[in-house]
Scaffold this motif. Structure first.
Motif, PDB file in Angstrom:
ATOM      1  N   LYS A   1      13.694 -38.007  77.425  1.00 57.72           N
ATOM      2  CA  LYS A   1      12.314 -37.946  77.912  1.00 57.72           C
ATOM      3  C   LYS A   1      12.120 -38.876  79.104  1.00 57.72           C
ATOM      4  N   THR A   2      12.688 -40.073  79.011  1.00 59.46           N
ATOM      5  CA  THR A   2      12.589 -41.009  80.131  1.00 59.46           C
ATOM      6  C   THR A   2      13.285 -40.445  81.364  1.00 59.46           C
ATOM      7  N   ALA A   3      14.467 -39.872  81.168  1.00 57.50           N
ATOM      8  CA  ALA A   3      15.189 -39.272  82.293  1.00 57.50           C
ATOM      9  C   ALA A   3      14.380 -38.122  82.891  1.00 57.50           C
ATOM     10  N   ARG A   4      13.771 -37.317  82.033  1.00 58.79           N
ATOM     11  CA  ARG A   4      12.955 -36.199  82.528  1.00 58.79           C
ATOM     12  C   ARG A   4      11.782 -36.704  83.351  1.00 58.79           C
ATOM     13  N   ASP A   5      11.122 -37.757  82.874  1.00 62.03           N
ATOM     14  CA  ASP A   5       9.981 -38.303  83.604  1.00 62.03           C
ATOM     15  C   ASP A   5      10.409 -38.829  84.976  1.00 62.03           C
ATOM     16  N   LYS A   6      11.577 -39.500  85.017  1.00 67.82           N
ATOM     17  CA  LYS A   6      12.074 -40.004  86.307  1.00 67.82           C
ATOM     18  C   LYS A   6      12.403 -38.839  87.245  1.00 67.82           C
ATOM     19  N   TYR A   7      12.987 -37.811  86.694  1.00 71.36           N
ATOM     20  CA  TYR A   7      13.334 -36.632  87.488  1.00 71.36           C
ATOM     21  C   TYR A   7      12.076 -35.943  87.996  1.00 71.36           C
ATOM     22  N   TYR A   8      11.067 -35.857  87.141  1.00 76.63           N
ATOM     23  CA  TYR A   8       9.820 -35.217  87.537  1.00 76.63           C
ATOM     24  C   TYR A   8       9.162 -35.983  88.686  1.00 76.63           C
ATOM     25  N   GLU A   9       9.276 -37.304  88.647  1.00 69.97           N
ATOM     26  CA  GLU A   9       8.732 -38.103  89.750  1.00 69.97           C
ATOM     27  C   GLU A   9       9.438 -37.779  91.062  1.00 69.97           C
ATOM     28  N   LYS A  10      10.741 -37.592  90.996  1.00 70.52           N
ATOM     29  CA  LYS A  10      11.483 -37.245  92.218  1.00 70.52           C
ATOM     30  C   LYS A  10      11.106 -35.853  92.709  1.00 70.52           C
ATOM     31  N   LEU A  11      10.854 -34.937  91.767  1.00 66.65           N
ATOM     32  CA  LEU A  11      10.473 -33.580  92.159  1.00 66.65           C
ATOM     33  C   LEU A  11       9.044 -33.530  92.692  1.00 66.65           C
ATOM     34  N   ASP A  12       8.225 -34.423  92.168  1.00 70.32           N
ATOM     35  CA  ASP A  12       6.813 -34.392  92.530  1.00 70.32           C
ATOM     36  C   ASP A  12       6.574 -35.104  93.861  1.00 70.32           C
ATOM     37  N   GLN A  13       7.162 -34.594  94.883  1.00 70.98           N
ATOM     38  CA  GLN A  13       6.915 -35.092  96.231  1.00 70.98           C
ATOM     39  C   GLN A  13       7.039 -33.924  97.212  1.00 70.98           C
TER      40      GLN A  13
END
Length: 1432
Positions: free
Chosen positions: A689-701
């Motif tokens: 879940k933590t990895a997904r959240d970090k990945y989502y932050e990178k995608l959300d730009q």
């Protein structure tokens, strides 16, 4: 004789045997040995003259057989050949044939063969021959012909009745008689014990009566049990290989290729099924749900309650939201299971059901737990929660399937064996995990194993699948059937009653004592032959009672609850861990960790996963225990003991306690194992879940936004990189247009500004860069690289832009009355985690085969600036190679990939895809599989269908095959269309009459009427006006009018609240959030709602350029540094990671600087020393260090804030003390320390490992195994090549001091620095000189010799020589030569000595002298008549 030997050798080969005679199907001639006529063949071939003529004809025609030959003709010819063979065999019967025929008569005496002809060697033998007597040694080569086919068939029939039913199971090939006899011998060898039996008669002859025969057949069958399976297989083979079957892909390609290309039957089924692809794949392991509407409603309500119990504790919501939350969960489950809607669709178009907006008419106003009327609106479920519910729905499917299977098994028991079990009936509905259901299943099999076996046997007989004899009863069945079980009942309380007492469920059950003592009762229950003594009876009864306690579902449930409430985890180091886990080991943080509760570990999921990894490696033992276990056990005693006071009661209570202790020990192990795995799963989920959240932050730009442009505008990019930044490396650059086209590439070599004050001109490429920027007008310059030198490039570019006033495109400044202006070009550091995976990948080579790797790296940087999301999506499964969280490698890759893919699905559906662009742009098409409802298979099918339909669609409706003016195929089914429609948009073109504005928005087609109604209301149009616009411009004519008149802002005046209430009142559908979405889309279609492009933080840049994090490189660490420059007041150094460091005068070691020796005398340039970090400037990529010995000796230790009792300090101290003692015992002396910065307490392997990342020429001084009067010096000759020098110490003051005279071979030195400079560095310089010479080859000796061969073949009259390193003997090189094309290869060894090369005992000061010396030596060798120098 030679012919005989040849024949035997050939005939003994099974492969050759297959080629003999004539092939029965094709009629082609069979092989003959040595081209001669085989006169040793049997008589059956003598009548094949006709066939020989046919074979000769085939030979004349070139062995060509007509493939169209009628099957009937071949069958007739085969039958004729068999008949002729049989006729010949009947006519010619030799003595052996008569013997075989006569064996049917028991009084017949076979005659001895008088002939002695040569015969093949047998591949097997029979000890007992039933048809004739064994041959002697003299008769091995007897050439008597064997019997014909009919007799052979008869022999096959009588070879044993037990295998009679398999006589026609395999259609046997036709062989020569000799070969057939050999096969028969093999069969007899394989089944020697059955040769004498013949069917039932054989069993009777063996002495088996009728009852024994029945038992025999019940156990082994009668040979017909599997006929049904064989027939099925035959039917399947006929279906798969029949001549009328059409050719399929699986007939052409390997199965693995079909799987990779997703072309299997299963893949095609997924494409054809109108259900979202991800749903199909996720539900693949489960059965299709087939329930009535009422049953499905009950199931969903039960599942909603189960899911709520798992998700609600994680939500920080007021308690009065519990019921609205459960209803929201129920709605989501209904949409998932009944409507087959994916998460993005539910989150986007059913958002109203995920929010509590107040005034919920479904809530009971009299319910005290209901939200108050004035409760504020609250989001109950976020998008992450929906994905969790989707996963829990799959788990519930598994749970329900297992529960249903368990219930069916129990219903069979109850119906057939009349079994009723209250424990089962009560516990099954309460089971909420697979683990609990498994325990109930184990209990059922433990209690009723005999009944279950009987039921299984009955079912198998009914189905006709198998007939196996019932296996013997297990131990527990035997105990229940014996008198011993009465002693088990004498314990006075059943296992389930005891568990009820413990759980305090129902009325308290009291323990009753028997009238006899346990040992007396055991003596009275002796039952021969199983139980011969009272002690045996007692042990058996106690073991049975223990097992009943262990198997009790209630008891296990109670133990699990106690473990989760009071469980603790201890890390116990093993002997292996004691040796391997040092203070600098990553596992040291938990080497002595004690008393960790589950909540603490769940907050550090990566540490717990590391603990389990260390346990797998055998370094520690992760022990799960119950806190306060002794008190817990004492508490349980009172529930199993009786309250009576007597000697008998005391004896029974002792026995009960003993049984309970054993049972608790077993349960503790079972629970600990289960808890560990559950905790592992939870920690994996949390880390994922933590990895997904970090990945989502990178995608959300969003893409980098040029100034003055709208959000989402794709920039023009100029990307540069100097790679590793080594001296001589070029700076590669690439210019990429907004559509992703690489328009121009190139290289710069000199990009430094000059210094006018010192008359240093600018680099020759500075003007070129300025010209490119003015000509191409990029919006931004992106820079990245692999080393710290990239930071210098970044600064140089900024300086060039300032000096040459390079600016970006002009734009209108809204803050300055729309005046057009332009700003200086912005240079930014680009995150290169995607580029590093791309530039050397096969995909990069395929896209840009002619570009060098660093230029491909720049392409990826530019694309990342233009669309980070597309770059991440293009990685595919390689995305797991990017570290989003520490210790990510501990996660299961499939689980991690699923979580990361869900983040990509969310973001892609948030952004949407222009479907027509995806059809023509493969790079954009990589996003299509992440669209809601699609997947790789359905996305590929969609693109193919659109291409077939003309390569372009004009409305969303065309995706399902609806078009008013042309016939097209449906790209997706109705359900998939419902999922994906709003996330695939089509550009609105006002000039095209078919173009619909709503197709260019996030509005779903199901809500188009709402959008049109809102537009009409905003434009204040009546029904006639609406009809007029609709008749002229189509259904969305009103919206066209609004767009045409630029009246979009009018929708802001609409009162959506009343409109939403009216919709809910009329059609019972919540649309409040949907109406907000429609209004936003009518204002701006598919507006960019991602966060702006994220610039890299200081820590991210530091990690990217150095490879170090705050954990791996921080203040207080002792690190090796390389001396760059020495000054009286400071020393410049460089760390291994590339950052620059400085050592001030106050941080010099004792005796250096000030009144001591100068730093330049104490240290040499490029020398490696150990230093301690005092401060790191992460932004400036620099550090301050110290060389003071007193600070370096203070080892760095990571500070960890631990609670008292969490660290076993006593054990740690004992281990350290024992390690020091062991070292003293092993070495027999104290550890030696030499005061020199290059001295390390390494062995040879450790020294090589330390030098592995260093540059050639680096040195380590270390203790020698030869004694205290020796030292060892290890230096790096080249990559993976190290030379170990033995240094003899003379003139020592004591055994621990350094000798005043140091000898290396014949060379003598006064100290270590002199030895390093004049010996090691002198040799290292020669190695460098050798490797830089034009005659040096970087490859191996074999590669160098191959190069010489190639050269001399190209230049036959020339000689050539070359040098290459000798990896087996560090410090030596090969001088390989070839004196012309026809001359042999040769080589001489070249030894590196200080300041010289040694060849044939001659020393040469440099490479020119060495090469000239070689030529002279070679010429002398030729002149002396030796034909050249010796080859080695």
């Amino acid at each position: 004789m030679s012919t005989l030997v040849d024949d035997i050798a050939e005939l003994g080969s099974e492969e050759e045997d297959e080629g003999f005679d004539e092939d029965e199907e094709t009629g082609e001639p069979r092989k003959k040995i040595n081209g001669a006529i085989d006169d040793m063949d049997d008589s059956s071939e003598e009548g094949d003259d006709d066939d020989d003529e046919e074979a000769a004809a085939a030979i004349r025609e070139g062995f060509i057989v007509d493939e169209d030959e009628d099957e009937e003709e071949r069958a007739q010819r085969k039958e004729r050949r068999k008949r002729r063979r049989k006729d010949d065999e009947v006519e010619v019967l030799d003595e052996e044939d008569l013997d075989l025929i006569g064996e049917a008569n028991p009084d017949y005496e076979p005659r001895q063969s008088s002939q002695s002809k040569f015969k093949r060697l047998k591949r097997g033998h029979r000890e007992e021959r039933t048809t004739r007597e064994a041959r002697g040694v003299d008769e091995i080569f007897s050439d008597d012909d064997e019997v014909g086919e009919e007799v052979e068939d008869r022999r096959r029939e009588h070879r044993g009745g037990l295998v009679d039913e398999f006589a026609d199971f395999i259609e046997e090939d036709e062989f020569d008689d000799d070969i057939q006899r050999e096969l028969e011998d093999d069969r007899e060898v394989a089944r020697p014990g059955l040769a004498a039996f013949s069917g039932v008669d054989g069993l009777q002859a063996a002495g088996l009566d009728e009852a024994a025969q029945e038992d025999f057949q019940a156990a082994f069958g009668d040979g017909t049990e599997y006929d049904w399976a064989l027939n099925l297989q035959l039917d399947q083979d006929e279906k798969e290989h029949g001549e009328s079957r059409e050719l399929e892909l699986k007939d052409v390609f390997e199965p693995s290729q079909l799987v990779d290309k997703m072309l299997t039957d299963e893949d095609n089924k997924i494409r054809a099924t109108d259900i979202p692809e991800r749903m199909q794949l996720a539900r693949k392991p489960f059965k299709e749900i087939e329930l009535t509407e009422v049953e499905m409603e009950a199931r969903l309500q039960d599942e909603a309650q189960w899911v709520t119990s798992l998700v609600w504790p994680k939500k920080r919501l007021a308690s009065y939201y519990t019921e609205p939350f459960r209803k929201a969960v129920y709605t989501v489950l209904k949409l998932l299971n009944l409507e087959n809607y994916e998460v993005p669709f539910i989150f986007t178009h059913r958002k109203d059901y995920l929010i509590h907006a107040g005034g919920d008419s479904d809530l009971d106003p009299d319910d005290p737990d209901a939200p108050p009327p004035d409760a504020p609106p609250e989001r109950l479920l976020a998008q992450n929660d929906l994905w969790e519910i989707f996963e829990l729905d799959l788990k519930y499917r598994a749970l329900a399937e297992k529960r249903d299977a368990l219930q069916r098994a129990y219903d069979n028991l109850r119906g057939i064996s009349n079994v009723t079990d209250p424990v089962f009936e009560e516990m099954v509905p309460k089971a909420v995990t697979i683990e609990e259901l498994q325990e109930i299943q184990d209990y059922l099999h433990f209690q009723y194993s005999a009944e279950i076996k009987d039921i299984n046997l009955m079912e198998s007989e009914t189905n006709g699948t198998q007939k196996r004899a019932q296996s013997s009863r297990n131990l527990y069945e035997k105990v229940r059937a014996s008198k011993v079980y009465s002693m088990v009942r004498a314990f006075g309380i059943t296992a389930d009653s005891f568990a009820q007492n413990v759980l305090a469920t129902g009325r308290r059950q009291y323990t009753e004592d028997p009238t006899e003592r346990p040992d007396d009762m055991a003596d009275s229950l002796i039952e021969a032959p199983e139980y011969l003594t009272g002690q045996q009876v007692l042990r058996t009864a106690k073991a049975m009672y223990v097992e009943e306690l262990v198997m009790s579902p209630r008891m296990r449930r109670y133990m699990r609850q106690c473990f989760y409430q009071n469980g603790m985890v201890d890390c116990i180091r093993t002997e292996k861990g004691l040796r391997k886990i040092g203070e600098d080991h990553p596992y040291y943080e938990f080497k002595y960790l004690r008393g960790q509760d589950f909540i603490s570990l769940s907050r550090q999921p990566d540490m717990y996963l590391k603990m389990l990894k260390a346990e797998e490696e055998g370094l520690i033992e992760v022990k799960v225990r119950m806190d306060g276990y002794d008190k817990f056990k004492q508490k349980l005693y009172q529930y199993i003991e009786s309250d009576n006071f007597s000697e008998v009661a005391d004896a029974w209570n002792i026995l009960r306690r003993e049984a309970l202790d054993i049972a608790l020990g077993k349960l503790e192990k079972i629970m600990a194992r289960g808890v560990k795995e559950t905790l592992r799963t939870e920690c994996e989920n949390e880390l994922c879940k933590t990895a997904r959240d970090k990945y989502y932050e990178k995608l959300d730009q969003a893409p980098y936004k040029p100034k003055g442009t709208d959000p989402g505008t794709v920039p023009r990019v100029l990307a540069l990189s100097n790679g590793k930044g080594d001296r001589g490396d070029a700076i590669c650059w690439v210019y990429v247009e907004p559509d992703g086209r690489v328009v121009e590439t190139g290289k710069f070599t000199e990009l430094r500004l000059g210094n006018p004050d010192k008359y240093v001109p600018d680099g020759k490429d500075v003007a070129n860069l300025a010209e490119i920027c003015r000509r191409r007008k990029p919006d931004v310059i992106g820079v990245s690289g692999f080393a710290v030198e990239t930071k210098r490039l970044f600064r140089d570019l900024q300086d060039i832009i300032d000096k040459h006033d390079l600016r970006g495109p002009e734009y209108e400044d809204p803050d300055d009355d729309g005046i057009e202006k332009s700003d200086k070009l912005e240079v930014i550091m680009v995150n290169d985690e995607v580029a590093r995976l791309y530039f050397n990948s096969p995909r990069a080579s395929e896209e840009f085969p002619n570009l060098p790797p660093t230029t491909r790296y720049c392409v990826a940087l530019a694309r990342y600036l233009q669309s980070p999301m597309q770059e991440y999506a293009a990685l595919g499964k390689d995305i797991v190679s990017i570290p989003f969280v520490p210790n990510q490698s501990l996660l299961p890759q499939e689980k991690l990939l699923d979580r990361l893919d869900s983040a990509m699905v969310d973001m892609v559906n948030l952004v949407g895809i222009e479907i027509n662009e995806a059809v023509s742009d493969p790079y954009l098409a990589t996003l299509l599989p992440f669209i809601c409802g699609l997947g790789p298979r359905k996305a590929e099918q969609m693109l193919k269908t659109i291409s077939i339909n003309g390569g372009e669609i004009y409305s969303r409706a065309e995706l399902v095959g609806y078009s008013t003016d042309r016939e097209i195929r449906a790209a997706v089914g109705p359900k998939v269309f419902q999922n994906c429609a709003s996330f695939l948009y089509i550009r609105f073109d006002p000039q095209e009459s078919e173009s619909d504005y709503l197709d260019n928005t996030r509005v779903h087609p199901e809500d188009y009427d709402l959008g049109r109604k809102m537009a009409a209301d905003a434009m204040e149009m009546d029904e006639e006006d609406v009809k007029g616009e609709t008749d002229e411009y189509g259904p969305s004519g009103v919206i066209r009018k609004m767009i045409r008149e630029d009246a979009n802002d009018r929708v802001q005046d609409l009162l959506l609240e009343a409109y939403a209430e009216q919709i809910e009142r009329n059609i019972h559908t919540r649309k409040r959030a949907t109406l907000e979405t429609i209004r936003a889309e009518l204002l701006v279609a598919y507006e960019e709602i991602r966060r702006p492009y994220s610039l890299m933080s200081t820590d991210e840049v530091f990690t990217m350029l150095t490879g170090e994090t705050r954990e791996s490189l921080t203040e207080g660490m002792v690190v090796p540094v390389q001396i760059k420059r020495c000054f009286p007041d400071h020393i410049d150094v460089k760390l291994d990671c590339g950052i620059e460091g400085g050592i001030s005068e106050s941080e010099y070691p004792e005796g250096v600087g000030g009144t001591g020796i100068e730093p330049r005398h104490a240290y040499q340039i490029h020398q490696t020393v150990r230093a301690k970090i005092l401060y790191i400037n992460r932004k400036g990529l620099s550090a301050q260090l110290t060389l003071r010995d007193d600070l370096i000796r203070q080892a760095y230790r990571k500070e960890v804030d631990r609670m008292p009792g969490e660290w076993d300090e006593r054990q740690e101290a004992e281990d350290k003390k024992a390690a020091e003692k062991e070292k003293e015992i092993t070495t027999g002396r104290a550890h030696r320390v030499v005061n020199h910065p290059l001295f390390f307490a390494f062995n040879a392997a450790q020294a090589e490992e330390y030098l592995g990342s260093k540059e050639p020429g680096e040195v380590v001084i270390r203790p020698s195994s030869k004694g205290l009067d020796h030292l060892a010096v290890t230096w790096k000759v080249s990559d993976n090549i190290y030379q170990h020098l033995d240094v003899l110490e003379l003139d020592k003051e004591n055994e621990y001091s350094l000798g005043k005279i140091l000898k290396v071979g014949r060379n003598t030195y006064s100290d270590l620095d002199e030895l390093i400079v004049n010996h090691v560095e002198a040799m290292a310089k020669k190695v460098t000189e050798m490797m830089k010479d034009e005659r040096y080859q970087k490859g191996s000796k074999a590669q160098t010799e191959q190069w010489l061969k190639t050269y001399t073949e190209a230049n036959p009259k020339r000689s050539m020589y070359a040098f290459c390193i000798n990896p087996k003997f560090p410090g030596f090189f090969y001088l390989c030569y070839k004196a012309g094309q026809t001359a042999p290869l040769g080589n001489w060894p070249v030894k590196i000595v200080p300041n010289a090369f040694e060849l044939q005992r001659h020393q040469y000061p440099d490479m020119n002298a060495l090469k000239n010396g070689f030529k002279l030596l070679f010429q002398n060798a030729m002149a002396n008549g030796r034909g050249g120098p010796p080859r080695r």
